[in-house]
Each structure stands twice: as C-alpha cells, then as structure tokens.
Design a protein around this motif. Sequence first.
Motif, PDB file in Angstrom:
ATOM      1  N   VAL A 253       0.860  -1.182   0.000  1.00 35.53           N
ATOM      2  CA  VAL A 253       0.000   0.000   0.000  1.00 35.53           C
ATOM      3  C   VAL A 253       0.895   1.230   0.000  1.00 35.53           C
ATOM      4  O   VAL A 253       2.086   1.143   0.298  1.00 35.53           O
ATOM      5  N   GLY A 254       0.281   2.388  -0.337  1.00 39.40           N
ATOM      6  CA  GLY A 254       1.120   3.566  -0.440  1.00 39.40           C
ATOM      7  C   GLY A 254       0.408   4.860  -0.176  1.00 39.40           C
ATOM      8  O   GLY A 254      -0.797   4.925   0.048  1.00 39.40           O
ATOM      9  N   GLU A 255       1.207   5.910  -0.250  1.00 39.11           N
ATOM     10  CA  GLU A 255       0.699   7.258  -0.071  1.00 39.11           C
ATOM     11  C   GLU A 255      -0.228   7.659  -1.209  1.00 39.11           C
ATOM     12  O   GLU A 255      -1.021   8.595  -1.080  1.00 39.11           O
ATOM     13  N   ASP A 256      -0.123   6.956  -2.338  1.00 42.80           N
ATOM     14  CA  ASP A 256      -0.961   7.242  -3.500  1.00 42.80           C
ATOM     15  C   ASP A 256      -2.348   6.618  -3.395  1.00 42.80           C
ATOM     16  O   ASP A 256      -3.157   6.760  -4.313  1.00 42.80           O
ATOM     17  N   GLY A 257      -2.638   5.909  -2.300  1.00 37.28           N
ATOM     18  CA  GLY A 257      -3.943   5.292  -2.132  1.00 37.28           C
ATOM     19  C   GLY A 257      -4.156   4.038  -2.954  1.00 37.28           C
ATOM     20  O   GLY A 257      -5.278   3.569  -3.101  1.00 37.28           O
ATOM     21  N   ARG A 258      -3.072   3.457  -3.485  1.00 36.24           N
ATOM     22  CA  ARG A 258      -3.171   2.243  -4.288  1.00 36.24           C
ATOM     23  C   ARG A 258      -2.883   1.002  -3.444  1.00 36.24           C
ATOM     24  O   ARG A 258      -2.105   1.043  -2.498  1.00 36.24           O
ATOM     25  N   ILE A 259      -3.511  -0.116  -3.825  1.00 35.35           N
ATOM     26  CA  ILE A 259      -3.193  -1.440  -3.302  1.00 35.35           C
ATOM     27  C   ILE A 259      -2.671  -2.266  -4.472  1.00 35.35           C
ATOM     28  O   ILE A 259      -3.312  -2.334  -5.521  1.00 35.35           O
ATOM     29  N   ILE A 260      -1.501  -2.871  -4.306  1.00 37.72           N
ATOM     30  CA  ILE A 260      -0.876  -3.628  -5.388  1.00 37.72           C
ATOM     31  C   ILE A 260      -0.572  -5.040  -4.898  1.00 37.72           C
ATOM     32  O   ILE A 260      -0.062  -5.228  -3.794  1.00 37.72           O
ATOM     33  N   VAL A 261      -0.880  -6.022  -5.735  1.00 38.90           N
ATOM     34  CA  VAL A 261      -0.611  -7.423  -5.429  1.00 38.90           C
ATOM     35  C   VAL A 261       0.471  -7.933  -6.383  1.00 38.90           C
ATOM     36  O   VAL A 261       0.348  -7.784  -7.603  1.00 38.90           O
ATOM     37  N   PHE A 262       1.536  -8.509  -5.813  1.00 39.27           N
ATOM     38  CA  PHE A 262       2.628  -9.089  -6.588  1.00 39.27           C
ATOM     39  C   PHE A 262       2.722 -10.584  -6.268  1.00 39.27           C
ATOM     40  O   PHE A 262       2.186 -11.056  -5.267  1.00 39.27           O
ATOM     41  N   ARG A 263       3.453 -11.296  -7.122  1.00 37.44           N
ATOM     42  CA  ARG A 263       3.911 -12.643  -6.814  1.00 37.44           C
ATOM     43  C   ARG A 263       5.419 -12.653  -6.918  1.00 37.44           C
ATOM     44  O   ARG A 263       5.993 -12.101  -7.870  1.00 37.44           O
ATOM     45  N   ALA A 264       6.062 -13.289  -5.958  1.00 35.18           N
ATOM     46  CA  ALA A 264       7.522 -13.263  -5.918  1.00 35.18           C
ATOM     47  C   ALA A 264       8.146 -13.944  -7.125  1.00 35.18           C
ATOM     48  O   ALA A 264       9.288 -13.639  -7.496  1.00 35.18           O
ATOM     49  N   ASP A 265       7.417 -14.856  -7.774  1.00 33.62           N
ATOM     50  CA  ASP A 265       7.971 -15.593  -8.908  1.00 33.62           C
ATOM     51  C   ASP A 265       7.558 -15.005 -10.257  1.00 33.62           C
ATOM     52  O   ASP A 265       7.778 -15.616 -11.294  1.00 33.62           O
ATOM     53  N   GLN A 266       6.961 -13.810 -10.249  1.00 35.63           N
ATOM     54  CA  GLN A 266       6.538 -13.177 -11.492  1.00 35.63           C
ATOM     55  C   GLN A 266       6.968 -11.714 -11.516  1.00 35.63           C
ATOM     56  O   GLN A 266       6.897 -11.023 -10.502  1.00 35.63           O
ATOM     57  N   GLU A 267       7.379 -11.268 -12.689  1.00 39.21           N
ATOM     58  CA  GLU A 267       7.772  -9.865 -12.826  1.00 39.21           C
ATOM     59  C   GLU A 267       6.560  -8.963 -12.979  1.00 39.21           C
ATOM     60  O   GLU A 267       6.571  -7.815 -12.536  1.00 39.21           O
TER      61      GLU A 267
END
Length: 380
Positions: free
Chosen positions: A141-155
Amino acid sequence: MENVNAKYVSQKVSRTRWKPVSVSTLQQPDVFAAGSWDNEDNKISIWSIGSNGGSDMDDGFEGDPQLLCEHKHDGDVLDLQFLDQDRIVTASSTGAVSIYRHHQNSQTISLAQHWARAHRYPCDNAPCTGVVCSSPEIVTVGEDGRIIVFRADQEAVIRVIENADSSTIHAVTYLRTTEILTVNSIGQLKLWDFRQQSNSPSQILSLSGDRVPLHCVDRHPNQQHIVATGGQDGMLCVWDVRQSSAPFSLMEAHSAEMWEVHFHPTNPDHLFTCSEDGSLLHWETSSQSDMPSFLQGGRNTSMMSRSAMAPAGGNQSLVNAWLSGDSSKGRLETTHMLPSQTLSVNSLDVLGQFEGTSPVVGAGEVSREAAAEDSGRMQR
C-alpha cells in the motif's frame, strides 16, 4: 528491567523483523533484519544474537546484536517483511518494492526482484508505506492510495486497485487468505476481499469523532475477526469486524503516535505496542504471579478500557477479555519493557514458542530531528 540489551548503530532504524523459525522445532529466533531511514545512504541489514555472530564478539558484550551483512537500499525503508526464511521484502520511500535474498553460507545480501515506482503520482514517486506477505504473494500500500498485489515468482504485477483510498494508506495486514485490512490517515479500517472483482472495500470501519490517522494494524492469529490498531493519538483500538463499524474497545496507551502493534504469534494473550513517546509496552491479563519471568519488574499501570476490561482471573484470552463487555470483571495491566526514555521507538517485533523466553526486538533512534551521522539504537 532484566534481559534488555542495547546496540548503538550508525543508522536511524525504521523497521526490524525477526527471521522466521520453524514451528516444528524448539528453536528460538536469533537472527533479525533491520532497515534504515533518513540517512545519506540507507541500508537493510541482517543481525544475529546467536553464536553465528562471528568474530565481532570481541568488540561488544555477550548478547549484543552482531552485524552479519548489509546492502544499500534506495530511499527510506518504510516497511520490511520476511517472505520466507531467505527472502526479505521492503517498501521504499521512492515508491519501489524490492525482494532481497539473504545468502546464509556467504553471509551476503543480493537484490532478487525490484519493482521501481510501483507506487506513484502522475508526476512523482509516492512512498510505499506498507507491505504484507503470504508467500508467494505480496501486497503493498502507499501514499498514492493504491493497493498492489505481486507474486515473488513473477515480474508482472498481479492486480492493482488504483483508487483504493483518497487518503494515505499507512499499513496493511492479512485478515484471511483472500482478505486484507488497510488503515488510513482519516481513521478508517477497510476490508478488501480479493475474490471479488470490485475495486471497492467489502467493509469500512472508522473511529467516531475526530478523524485520527491510524498508523498500524495487526490481526489476532487465532481469531481473525479480532483486530488491533494504533494511531496518531496513541490510543490502542480493538475491533470486532463481524459485529461493528466502530472499535469495540479503546485504551489510553501512549502519549504520542503509536507506530506498531503486534499480537504474539503463538501466545495471543500477549500484545505489544511502541510509540514516538519512547515506550515499548507489553499488554496482558495474567496476574503477577503468572507473569512470565522475563517480563517481571516493569509493571506499573492499569490501562482502563472505555468499553470492556480483562477478567480478574486472567485465564481467558486477552482478546476474549477485551470483548467480554463487562468492565466490572477486572483490569488490563501493562509492563513497560524499556527504561524511561524520551526518544521514539519506531518498530518492534516478537517471535518465539514460549512466552517466558520469547524475545522482542525494538528499533529506535537518537533523535527524529538529528543529523544522519547520529546513531540509532536497537534493543531486545
């Protein structure tokens, strides 16, 4: 208080986390990671309090944290979490999210994955303020109000909720495998269900009255509907997300901003908070005779809840006591775990199988306004 070791370092320390240990062993944690902020060159570092601290033992006292390795970090480390035994995820003030690998054989750190400007404004970077991991998934999460989902094995980024919040999101934690909670700068706690395609929260809870910013959040490890938060006014809030849109219980905890709150992961009758006011508090309901020996000596205060108090017997769980709804049954007491201080305790982490020996690591600084060459301090 007994069993407190302090180590002065040349960095202001913003976050500290114990390296995970196997739940199937009786091993106690002895390695932790730390991240710095507000320095000319920020770093992440790995420290040991065990025998693998190396030859530096001659330069310090027994029990002192010993530096194993470190790596330069672009921007302030605003959050830090272990993804697994060897990998660490950091949230940067530059908006970047990075994965570092700790190579135990060579005692080195390398950059394994990097998402530059994951959090950003149209014309500038936005600080990434919080990260939570459930390997291989990472949520930031960030100051920009976004929520981002990543996977450690994917770029590639897995999912982005662009306008999750109109204000700064300060922290995030998992509620369940597919649900997260976020806290923001206007006193709201939002629940998000990733099973839904909607970019709107499934539930919003908020503090009544003034919109006091919330800085930290943690979920009870066994009862996922129980959540603790802390914020700018130093109040400890306990929420039952099943029943109410407002905190069930409010405790006057600190005299300044609360920076972190953590339930003990295996003994959730115990909870810990740290603050800008220089205090590190342990919360529990046991009578003094039942108190773990490593915590004796610092007890001094009863923290009175506005809505529920702990049962006098101290045999029920801390959370159940907070949600009992009967303020006549007892009181919630605290232990001050550090000597009297005036400087901020920025971070804490607690880990271990037995409450009598579970170590707590905290990170502070000489002065929030001090120059970069001033030392930080880590205590356990």
